[in-house]
Design an enzyme around this catalytic site. Structure first.
Site, short mmCIF file in Angstrom:
data_model
loop_
_atom_site.label_atom_id
_atom_site.label_comp_id
_atom_site.label_asym_id
_atom_site.label_seq_id
_atom_site.Cartn_x
_atom_site.Cartn_y
_atom_site.Cartn_z
CE LYS A 154 42.02 60.11 65.72
NZ LYS A 154 41.99 60.29 66.95
CB THR A 155 37.46 62.41 67.72
OG1 THR A 155 38.96 62.85 67.28
CG2 THR A 155 37.06 63.49 69.25
CG ASP B 233 42.96 59.51 70.06
OD1 ASP B 233 42.55 58.64 69.31
OD2 ASP B 233 42.94 60.92 70.31
CD GLU B 234 45.27 60.12 66.76
OE1 GLU B 234 46.24 59.31 65.42
OE2 GLU B 234 45.02 61.20 66.43
CD GLN C 104 44.90 59.04 60.39
OE1 GLN C 104 45.36 59.92 60.53
NE2 GLN C 104 44.48 58.18 59.91
NE ARG D 86 45.26 64.34 57.66
CZ ARG D 86 44.43 63.70 58.46
NH1 ARG D 86 44.09 63.91 59.85
NH2 ARG D 86 44.37 62.28 58.04
#
Length: 733
Positions: free
Chosen positions: A35-36, A220-221, A251, A602
């Site tokens: 996504k980044t 974002d997020e 998330q 992670r």
């Protein structure tokens, strides 16, 4: 040097997300799906099309994410990236408030109060209102105030009822708290979102100005946005509706600080013409790790359907290890970590130990020290919250904002200058009578005929010292002025002369703070001291963590979000700890499951899950059962293991093991039943009578038989967690 914007580096879904630039877009980005990269390329793509960087508003949730993303964009489009409005929600709107806050009665030099400073204001109010801190702690009240602000609860939509649930006096405390902040030209962290809403509400012209400026909004997020952030975004989206939100509902783990997962799940209700693009290819984890995470998260009901997949290797199965107790668990983890490091398979910084609560770190710290394993804790005492650092920052805040009473009270007699509590109370009275801040009331005290000359002299010296530097502080070369100011304060000399380990550390921390100020000025030559103070007020703990340090990382599952490690240990996988049970209840089982999912995803190469059969609490050892999330994992992707101590324990307690297992399965079975089947007479919604608390309503019921528990909300507003067996409740209806 600018790189060529090569869209062929992207997979088809990523490329579609980058090049779909008109209208509302929701990018559902699964864990490790890049996504980044998508956000970075999307912004660079907009700029490459000739769109002005200053018309792009990009909002992130950490300063670290913003700075890293901006650097990547700079590599793609050069210095044009510097003109993007990019940062966290709080930093961007703090920046807007610096320019526009005069419209709502603040100056641009307003102070930003952290949680400790907010609590100090509340302590002062409780003292003035003659309310004992034993009745309501300042932290509890601060949390309620924060919750009310983040949920945009005002007088017109139920503020009275919100506080009356706890105590009618809280509304008066809330109003006095806001008044004192306003009088001090200060805002708390939540105000950085609330005040822009107020600003845009009172000035339609200003709202139009920013709507026209930000023609492209990227978030974002998005799953972590709260009500206030959601409302601000809705206000700023212009008629073009060019808003792109990127996130993953799986998330969403910040409900405790106001995040609303429904913001992302119901995005297309706000914008019916929304295009939804799913990023489902995971580039981070092995197939085994991904399968474990997916088999757990699919048990959530409230979610956006997606199917993560990866072309990575199958990888080793996930290890689930039973330990005897938390000490045995720490020894086991240390043994595996030492083996990984000593074999040169992995560097310490590529390994993370994740846990549900900060208190779990202690055993790992002790064992790691004995095992000579280098480690770093993310979530310890943050640099900018250390006493000596906060002392210096309080001085600097007072230099730029003389109305800041909290900063004044912190440093007026530090270092000691003969100004005691009685003198401060005298000044406070004069300040209130003259409707001034305490610092600005000092000349009035000096002119008062009934004040001792010694007190006047002490205050006068302090006033003149601060005033001298106030006239210099807006100079662009503020680092040199601050350095001279600190030298004249003599604090460094004070710590030097103490010659203790603690004083040496305090000395070094102040030097580090000066380095921070100098670095900020070099990187931002047009900035002021006010800009620096604003910047560091918004730094989160994870922003300070440097993964360049070659140490094993210990952190909570919440802190780990957005990071990745080759080896991950999730420890304490026990029911009651993960998922966490507070006061006998699990607040939100779906969010706890999402938290476990975040921890699993992670991991890149290896994932270890550990749990203890016994855990010490309040000096006693209590038997534990494995987390229900372990029960939910597809068993074909895991290997079960036990430590030698756990094996001995389980052999000696085979009967206990079957009892625990049976109790666990019973609990799981009963939790899935409608409450009507758990008890004939008691259910959620029942009206009950209690001998002490009176009449109330059952709002939650859990368990069965002798273990049945309820939460009852009584008419007085009090909520009580009760064991039905002992509560002596009478069911009215």
């Amino acid at each position: 040097m600018e790189e060529l914007l090569d869209l062929n580096k992207l997979n088809p879904q990523q490329r579609e997300a980058v090049t779909t630039i008109e209208g509302p877009l929701l990018v559902v980005a699964g864990a490790g799906s890049g996504k980044t990269l998508v956000l970075t390329y999307r912004i660079a793509y907009l700029i490459s099309l000739g769109i002005s960087p200053s018309s792009i508003l990009a909002l992130t949730f950490t300063n670290k994410a913003a700075s890293e993303m901006k650097e990547r964009i700079r590599n793609l489009v050069g210095k044009r990236a510097d003109y993007i409005y990019m940062g966290t929600f709080h930093s961007i709107f703090a920046r807007i408030l610096r320019q526009e806050a005069h419209l709502i009665g603040y100056t641009r030099d307003y102070s930003i109060y952290d949680t400790d400073e907010s609590e100090n204001v509340i302590k002062g109010i409780l003292k003035d209102f003659n309310i004992s801190e034993n009745h309501f702690t300042p932290r509890f009240i601060q949390g309620l105030i924060s919750k009310a602000k983040n949920k945009l609860i005002f007088k017109e939509n139920g503020l009275n009822n919100f506080f009356d649930m706890y105590n009618k006096k809280l509304l008066a405390i809330y109003e006095e708290y806001n008044k004192r902040l306003k009088d001090s030209n200060a805002m708390d962290f939540d105000d950085l979102l609330i005040k822009p809403i107020e600003l845009f509400t009172v000035s339609e012209e200003l709202l139009s100005k920013y709507r026209e400026r930000f023609n492209y909004i990227l978030v974002d997020e998005y799953q972590d946005t709260n009500t206030a952030q959601y409302f601000l975004l809705k206000m700023l989206v212009n008629q073009n509706k060019n808003i792109c939100c990127v996130g993953d509902d799986a998330q969403s783990i910040y409900k405790w600080r106001g995040a609303e997962v429904r913001n992302i799940i119901e995005f297309n209700k706000d914008f019916p013409e929304t295009k939804i693009i799913r990023l489902e290819q995971n580039y981070r984890s092995t197939k085994s790790i991904l399968a474990v995470a997916d088999s757990v998260i699919k048990n959530n009901i409230y979610q956006i359907p997606k199917t993560l997949w990866t072309s990575n290797e199958q990888g080793e199965k996930v290890t689930v290890t039973t330990c005897f107790d938390e000490r045995d668990e720490a020894n086991y983890v240390a043994k595996i970590v030492s083996s990984l490091i000593n074999s040169n398979k992995y560097k310490p910084r590529e390994i993370a130990i994740l846990y549900r609560t900060n208190a779990q770190s202690r055993n790992f710290e002790e064992v790691f020290i004995k095992s000579s394993i280098p480690y770093i804790i993310v979530g310890g005492v943050e640099f900018y919250k250390r006493k000596e650092v906060k002392d210096i920052l309080a001085y600097l805040k007072l230099l730029v904002n003389p109305k800041d009473d909290e900063s004044f009270l912190r440093i007026v007699n530090f270092p000691p200058r003969g100004i005691g509590d009685v003198s401060i109370e005298t000044l406070r009275t004069i300040a209130r009578n003259n409707e001034k801040s305490m610092f600005n009331a000092i000349p009035d005290l000096i002119e008062s005929p009934n004040i001792q000359d010694r007190i006047k002299k002490n205050f006068k010296n302090f006033y003149e010292f601060i005033s001298k530097y106030r006239s210099l502080v807006n100079d662009k070369n503020f680092y040199e002025i601050v350095k001279t100011f600190i030298d004249e304060l003599n604090i460094l000399q004070l710590y030097k002369e103490e010659r203790t380990e603690e004083s040496n550390q305090r000395y070094e921390n102040i030097i580090q703070l000066l380095n921070s100020i100098q670095e900020f000025q070099v990187n931002n030559p047009e900035s002021t001291l006010t800009d620096y103070l604003s910047e560091i007020s918004l730094i989160a703990d994870v922003d300070n963590w440097e993964d360049r340090k070659n140490s094993v990382v210990l952190m909570t599952l919440h802190s780990a979000k957005g990071l990745e490690f080759k080896v991950v240990f999730i420890v304490g996988c026990e029911d009651g700890l993960l998922p966490l049970r507070r006061d006998g209840d699990i607040d939100d089982i779906e969010e706890e499951r999402r938290l476990f999912y975040v921890g699993c995803t992670r991991a890149m190469k290896h994932l270890h899950l550990t749990y203890s059969r016994n855990r010490n609490r309040f000096g006693n050892s209590y038997p534990q059962v494995p987390s229900r999330f372990i029960e939910e994992i597809d068993k074909s992707h895991i290997i079960f293991d036990s430590t030698p101590l756990a094996e001995i324990y389980l052999k000696k307690n085979s009967d206990l093991r079957s009892i625990i297992t049976d109790e666990y399965s019973q609990l799981d079975r009963h939790e899935n039943l409608d409450t009507n089947y758990i008890s004939k007479n008691l259910k959620a919604g029942s009206i009950v009578e209690h001998d002490v608390f009176g009449r109330g309503k059952v709002i939650y019921l859990d368990g069965y038989g002798d273990h049945q528990k309820v939460i009852v909300e009584f008419k007085s507003g009090i909520r009580k967690h009760l064991m039905v067996k002992y509560a002596n409740l009478k069911v009215i209806k």
